[in-house]
Design a protein around this motif. Structure first.
Motif, PDB file in Angstrom:
ATOM      1  N   ASN A 275       0.827  -1.224   0.000  1.00 31.31           N
ATOM      2  CA  ASN A 275       0.000   0.000   0.000  1.00 31.31           C
ATOM      3  C   ASN A 275       0.859   1.271   0.000  1.00 31.31           C
ATOM      4  OD1 ASN A 275       0.744  -0.403   2.667  1.00 31.31           O
ATOM      5  ND2 ASN A 275      -1.346  -0.486   3.477  1.00 31.31           N
ATOM      6  N   LYS A 276       1.939   1.215   0.759  1.00 32.96           N
ATOM      7  CA  LYS A 276       2.814   2.387   0.817  1.00 32.96           C
ATOM      8  C   LYS A 276       3.426   2.674  -0.563  1.00 32.96           C
ATOM      9  CE  LYS A 276       7.141   2.429   2.189  1.00 32.96           C
ATOM     10  NZ  LYS A 276       8.301   2.128   3.011  1.00 32.96           N
ATOM     11  N   THR A 277       3.840   1.610  -1.226  1.00 33.77           N
ATOM     12  CA  THR A 277       4.481   1.780  -2.536  1.00 33.77           C
ATOM     13  C   THR A 277       3.529   2.410  -3.551  1.00 33.77           C
ATOM     14  OG1 THR A 277       5.706  -0.230  -2.091  1.00 33.77           O
ATOM     15  CG2 THR A 277       5.696   0.551  -4.363  1.00 33.77           C
ATOM     16  N   VAL A 278       2.310   1.867  -3.607  1.00 31.72           N
ATOM     17  CA  VAL A 278       1.372   2.391  -4.599  1.00 31.72           C
ATOM     18  C   VAL A 278       1.031   3.847  -4.265  1.00 31.72           C
ATOM     19  CG1 VAL A 278      -0.872   2.099  -5.702  1.00 31.72           C
ATOM     20  CG2 VAL A 278       0.470   0.097  -5.066  1.00 31.72           C
ATOM     21  N   GLU A 279       0.886   4.115  -2.969  1.00 28.80           N
ATOM     22  CA  GLU A 279       0.565   5.485  -2.585  1.00 28.80           C
ATOM     23  C   GLU A 279       1.683   6.446  -3.017  1.00 28.80           C
ATOM     24  OE1 GLU A 279      -1.325   6.030   1.299  1.00 28.80           O
ATOM     25  OE2 GLU A 279       0.131   7.637   1.599  1.00 28.80           O
ATOM     26  N   GLN A 280       2.919   6.035  -2.787  1.00 23.67           N
ATOM     27  CA  GLN A 280       4.027   6.914  -3.187  1.00 23.67           C
ATOM     28  C   GLN A 280       4.092   7.096  -4.695  1.00 23.67           C
ATOM     29  OE1 GLN A 280       7.568   5.244  -1.478  1.00 23.67           O
ATOM     30  NE2 GLN A 280       7.292   6.342   0.460  1.00 23.67           N
ATOM     31  N   SER A 281       3.875   6.021  -5.427  1.00 26.27           N
ATOM     32  CA  SER A 281       3.980   6.194  -6.875  1.00 26.27           C
ATOM     33  C   SER A 281       2.810   7.026  -7.381  1.00 26.27           C
ATOM     34  CB  SER A 281       4.121   4.869  -7.606  1.00 26.27           C
ATOM     35  OG  SER A 281       2.976   4.127  -7.461  1.00 26.27           O
ATOM     36  N   TYR A 282       1.703   6.989  -6.672  1.00 28.69           N
ATOM     37  CA  TYR A 282       0.574   7.864  -7.008  1.00 28.69           C
ATOM     38  C   TYR A 282       0.935   9.326  -6.724  1.00 28.69           C
ATOM     39  CZ  TYR A 282      -3.951  10.210  -6.539  1.00 28.69           C
ATOM     40  OH  TYR A 282      -4.998  11.097  -6.662  1.00 28.69           O
ATOM     41  N   GLU A 283       1.392   9.573  -5.507  1.00 25.37           N
ATOM     42  CA  GLU A 283       1.688  10.959  -5.108  1.00 25.37           C
ATOM     43  C   GLU A 283       2.719  11.603  -6.028  1.00 25.37           C
ATOM     44  OE1 GLU A 283      -0.006  12.548  -3.035  1.00 25.37           O
ATOM     45  OE2 GLU A 283      -0.975  10.971  -1.848  1.00 25.37           O
ATOM     46  N   GLU A 284       3.698  10.810  -6.427  1.00 27.11           N
ATOM     47  CA  GLU A 284       4.801  11.382  -7.197  1.00 27.11           C
ATOM     48  C   GLU A 284       4.685  11.096  -8.689  1.00 27.11           C
ATOM     49  OE1 GLU A 284       8.514  10.113  -5.331  1.00 27.11           O
ATOM     50  OE2 GLU A 284       7.461  10.094  -3.410  1.00 27.11           O
ATOM     51  N   ASN A 285       3.576  10.516  -9.112  1.00 27.06           N
ATOM     52  CA  ASN A 285       3.442  10.100 -10.506  1.00 27.06           C
ATOM     53  C   ASN A 285       4.684   9.352 -10.956  1.00 27.06           C
ATOM     54  OD1 ASN A 285       0.831  11.173 -11.331  1.00 27.06           O
ATOM     55  ND2 ASN A 285       1.756  13.170 -10.932  1.00 27.06           N
ATOM     56  N   ALA A 286       5.060   8.362 -10.169  1.00 23.36           N
ATOM     57  CA  ALA A 286       6.353   7.710 -10.395  1.00 23.36           C
ATOM     58  C   ALA A 286       6.202   6.194 -10.522  1.00 23.36           C
ATOM     59  CB  ALA A 286       7.293   8.047  -9.249  1.00 23.36           C
ATOM     60  N   PRO A 287       5.926   5.716 -11.735  1.00 23.04           N
ATOM     61  CA  PRO A 287       5.817   4.264 -11.919  1.00 23.04           C
ATOM     62  C   PRO A 287       7.103   3.522 -11.532  1.00 23.04           C
ATOM     63  CG  PRO A 287       5.015   5.420 -13.878  1.00 23.04           C
ATOM     64  CD  PRO A 287       5.602   6.451 -12.974  1.00 23.04           C
ATOM     65  N   TYR A 288       8.243   4.211 -11.608  1.00 24.74           N
ATOM     66  CA  TYR A 288       9.490   3.495 -11.320  1.00 24.74           C
ATOM     67  C   TYR A 288       9.516   2.960  -9.883  1.00 24.74           C
ATOM     68  CZ  TYR A 288      11.789   7.111  -8.494  1.00 24.74           C
ATOM     69  OH  TYR A 288      12.121   7.976  -7.494  1.00 24.74           O
ATOM     70  N   LYS A 289       8.741   3.597  -8.999  1.00 26.73           N
ATOM     71  CA  LYS A 289       8.707   3.106  -7.612  1.00 26.73           C
ATOM     72  C   LYS A 289       8.039   1.739  -7.557  1.00 26.73           C
ATOM     73  CE  LYS A 289       9.797   6.911  -5.083  1.00 26.73           C
ATOM     74  NZ  LYS A 289       9.704   7.833  -3.989  1.00 26.73           N
ATOM     75  N   ILE A 290       7.067   1.541  -8.419  1.00 25.91           N
ATOM     76  CA  ILE A 290       6.423   0.221  -8.465  1.00 25.91           C
ATOM     77  C   ILE A 290       7.413  -0.798  -9.031  1.00 25.91           C
ATOM     78  CG2 ILE A 290       4.572  -1.111  -9.571  1.00 25.91           C
ATOM     79  CD1 ILE A 290       2.775   1.285  -9.264  1.00 25.91           C
ATOM     80  N   CYS A 291       8.181  -0.374 -10.035  1.00 29.99           N
ATOM     81  CA  CYS A 291       9.184  -1.283 -10.604  1.00 29.99           C
ATOM     82  C   CYS A 291      10.192  -1.714  -9.543  1.00 29.99           C
ATOM     83  CB  CYS A 291       9.919  -0.619 -11.769  1.00 29.99           C
ATOM     84  SG  CYS A 291       8.860  -0.258 -13.164  1.00 29.99           S
ATOM     85  N   SER A 292      10.732  -0.744  -8.804  1.00 30.21           N
ATOM     86  CA  SER A 292      11.736  -1.116  -7.795  1.00 30.21           C
ATOM     87  C   SER A 292      11.128  -2.083  -6.786  1.00 30.21           C
ATOM     88  CB  SER A 292      12.234   0.088  -6.997  1.00 30.21           C
ATOM     89  OG  SER A 292      12.513   1.140  -7.844  1.00 30.21           O
ATOM     90  N   TYR A 293       9.892  -1.808  -6.442  1.00 28.61           N
ATOM     91  CA  TYR A 293       9.224  -2.647  -5.451  1.00 28.61           C
ATOM     92  C   TYR A 293       9.059  -4.081  -5.950  1.00 28.61           C
ATOM     93  CZ  TYR A 293       5.392  -4.538  -2.622  1.00 28.61           C
ATOM     94  OH  TYR A 293       4.615  -5.342  -1.837  1.00 28.61           O
ATOM     95  N   ILE A 294       8.568  -4.241  -7.169  1.00 23.57           N
ATOM     96  CA  ILE A 294       8.339  -5.621  -7.623  1.00 23.57           C
ATOM     97  C   ILE A 294       9.650  -6.348  -7.918  1.00 23.57           C
ATOM     98  CG2 ILE A 294       5.958  -5.348  -8.410  1.00 23.57           C
ATOM     99  CD1 ILE A 294       6.899  -5.042 -11.225  1.00 23.57           C
TER     100      ILE A 294
END
Ligand code: ARG
Length: 596
Positions: A524-543
């Motif tokens: 949940n934290k990851t998706v929220e951050q990538s939402y707030e920052e419009n940053a898909p790369y955060k989802i990539c790093s996470y997965i």
């Protein structure tokens, strides 16, 4: 669900208060030293100065007051850090709750109306590698916002009103002057069929555009010829924009043929738009827009053109006036973008308009945004956001080209990646040809998109086919491979059991299993951050991290050999990993095959 890190922070904050300290110092982070602890709080270090006390002493006081119900360990490390490990039971319970929550505990509580402008291809020019990023990043940002609850409208904003149209019209005229479109006095029906095929169109534009360019050592005559052709194209564009009937009919044909091609290309990229509007659709809003600018005395003549000042006192670079109409009244790039904003305001009254465009266009958007606000083309509440992306470079550090030095067409690039994956799969896998092709296309797309998205949007990156298509390392195929691996374990399980149930996930027994659960809990934290920052790369790093730890876990654990309750716990756990990975790649815009 409340984020696990927030739950921890709350507990630590209670201890700060109990010890007589301000709880705002109780900030908890993931540990910088995962070998020493899972989380850490450095609040005592900051407090020390203000309290004029040794940080160690403060930390000791706090730790004594921590309610340990959710922790395994809370300890002080010199000179005053508080290291925290979460309790195993608390963690497995958190995962259990995630299994049963909608969206695995991510709270989709947003409700903004958003228009996202991405893709932005220029009609009649073939899509090339430069168009990849806008489509791929925009699609992902759109999906992330939708996942969070926003109402998002994706608009491709075609470049369909500029000089390229005049160039094509002029080129067609020189080849075939007898077409009815060029006859001022023609009153009959225009032909249903376009006077060119998509292949021809793909050749017409580059030829026309080539005619406007000259080599450095060109003769005066050649230079003159190029200038003349360009001027003709400029005039043709103007005639089209003023509404000439024949030109407009021809323009419609150009649109028809090239839209079909664009649609195929975007479908292949798994990118889809709600609106296929373009610059031309904004035309009817121009007069009203100019009126608004006149009413507020914003627009004035400068060297024959009409402009609006957009510089602000606090600027530390020079921001030129925004051009609204060119000399002669023709519209330009700013005109169509501004009028489009008025159109979007009318149609959707959006909370936000997001643009995913090459970062080299940033100045254009600064001007457009300021002008739109000044002229009140959008409401005060409307946020205008520019997300600029970097260039895809070749290994030489220059914009990516084909081997022969030409512009790489997007479809050729997708073909190449698909072929590369195909060659890898064909080597040692038993699959039917159809299956191989399908899987190569899916894996190739993942390779391409993941490579693009895992790089921070604003940065340039180097296109490295070998690396992107590798089944190991931080790549799309590696993520898919992990999902496929989990699917195959689940299938083996299903040989003995009738279904995959959500069973109780038991307390982790090893460090690896605990780490796996910890990462799961960060969804949940990851998706929220990538939402707030419009940053898909955060989802990539996470997965990528989640896949890594899963694969370690897989290597260490005889999942299917475990006794029944533990087996069911494992199955629920890895099924949760699978579902989280699948949701994440869905947000990135690709999906996993069943085998590879
Ligand atoms: N067609 C433009 C180009 O190729 C990109 C459009 C971006 N979107 C916009 N609203 N200006 O440069």
């Amino acid at each position: 669900m409340e984020k696990i890190i927030d739950l921890i922070e709350k507990k630590i904050a209670e201890a700060f208060e109990k010890s007589g300290y301000d709880k705002s110092f109780a900030k908890v982070n993931l540990s910088d030293r995962p070998d020493l602890s899972e989380f850490q709080c450095n609040g005592a270090m900051t407090l020390a100065k203000q309290e004029k006390k040794a940080p160690y002493i403060i930390a000791e006081e706090i730790v004594k007051n921590v309610d340990m119900s959710m922790f395994e360990k809370v300890e002080v490390i010199k000179p005053g850090f508080i290291n925290i490990n979460i309790s195993k039971l608390f963690l497995s319970n958190y995962c259990n709750q995630m299994q049963n929550e909608n969206k695995f505990g991510f709270e989709a509580n947003k409700s903004n109306e958003i228009v996202i402008d991405y893709g932005g291809p220029n009609v009649a020019k073939p899509l090339h590698v430069g168009h990849l990023r806008s489509a791929v990043i925009g699609e992902s940002i759109k999906r992330i916002h939708r996942f969070a609850g926003d109402k998002v409208i994706g608009d491709i904003h075609l470049g369909d009103w500029g000089l390229q149209m005049g160039l094509i019209i002029e080129e067609l005229k020189s080849r075939n002057p007898n077409l009815p479109y060029f006859n001022e006095n023609y009153n009959g029906e225009y032909p249903k069929e376009a006077p060119f095929s998509i292949q021809e169109l793909a050749e017409i534009y580059p030829t026309a555009s080539g005619k406007t360019k000259v080599k450095e050592d060109a003769s005066e005559e050649e230079k003159l010829k190029a200038e003349e052709f360009k001027e003709k194209a400029r005039i043709a564009t103007e005639i089209l924009q003023k509404g000439n009937k024949g030109y407009h009919e021809l323009w419609k044909k150009i649109m028809e043929v090239s839209l079909q091609d664009l649609k195929n290309n975007y479908a292949r990229l798994n990118v889809d738009f709600d609106l296929w509007l373009g610059e031309s659709d904004s035309q009817k809003y121009i007069p009203e827009m100019i009126k608004k600018m006149e009413a507020d005395n914003l627009i004035y003549e400068s060297d024959g053109a009409m402009v609006v000042d957009v510089a602000e006192e606090t600027d530390n670079i020079k921001i030129n006036p925004c051009m609204i109409l060119k000399t002669g009244g023709a519209s330009c790039y700013q005109t169509t973008d501004l009028a489009t904003l008025l159109q979007r305001q009318r149609d959707y009254n959006p909370d936000e308009v997001i643009y995913v465009v090459d970062k080299r266009q940033e100045m254009h958007f600064i001007q457009v945004f300021r002008c739109a606000k000044k002229a009140k083309l959008v409401s005060d509440k409307t946020k205008l956001k520019f997300i600029g992306f970097g260039t895809i470079n070749g290994k030489d550090g220059k914009p990516f080209k084909t081997r022969t030095g030409g512009v790489m067409q997007l479809s050729a690039l997708i073909d190449e990646v698909t072929k590369k994956v195909y060659d890898k799969l064909v080597e040692n896998r038993q699959m039917s040809e159809t299956e191989l092709k399908e899987i190569s296309e899916a894996v190739g797309l993942a390779a391409l998109k993941y490579a693009d998205l895992s790089n921070q949007t604003a940065k340039d990156y180097i296109f490295d086919m070998e690396k992107f298509t590798s089944f190991e390392g931080n790549t799309g195929p590696y993520i898919l491979y992990t999902i496929v691996r989990i699917k195959s374990i689940l299938n083996k399980y299903l040989e003995n059991y009738s279904s995959i149930e959500k069973c109780e996930i038991l307390e982790p027994e090893t460090d690896t299993e605990k780490k796996l659960m910890l990462l799961i809990s960060e969804f949940n934290k990851t998706v929220e951050q990538s939402y707030e920052e419009n940053a898909p790369y955060k989802i990539c790093s996470y997965i990528y991290e989640l896949s890594n730890i899963f694969n370690v876990f897989y290597g260490q654990t005889k999942i299917l050999k475990a006794e029944e309750t533990k087996l069911k716990s494992y199955i629920s756990l890895i099924n949760l990993v699978k579902q989280i990975l699948e949701i994440c790649i869905e947000l990135l815009g690709f999906s996993a095959p069943n085998k590879m």
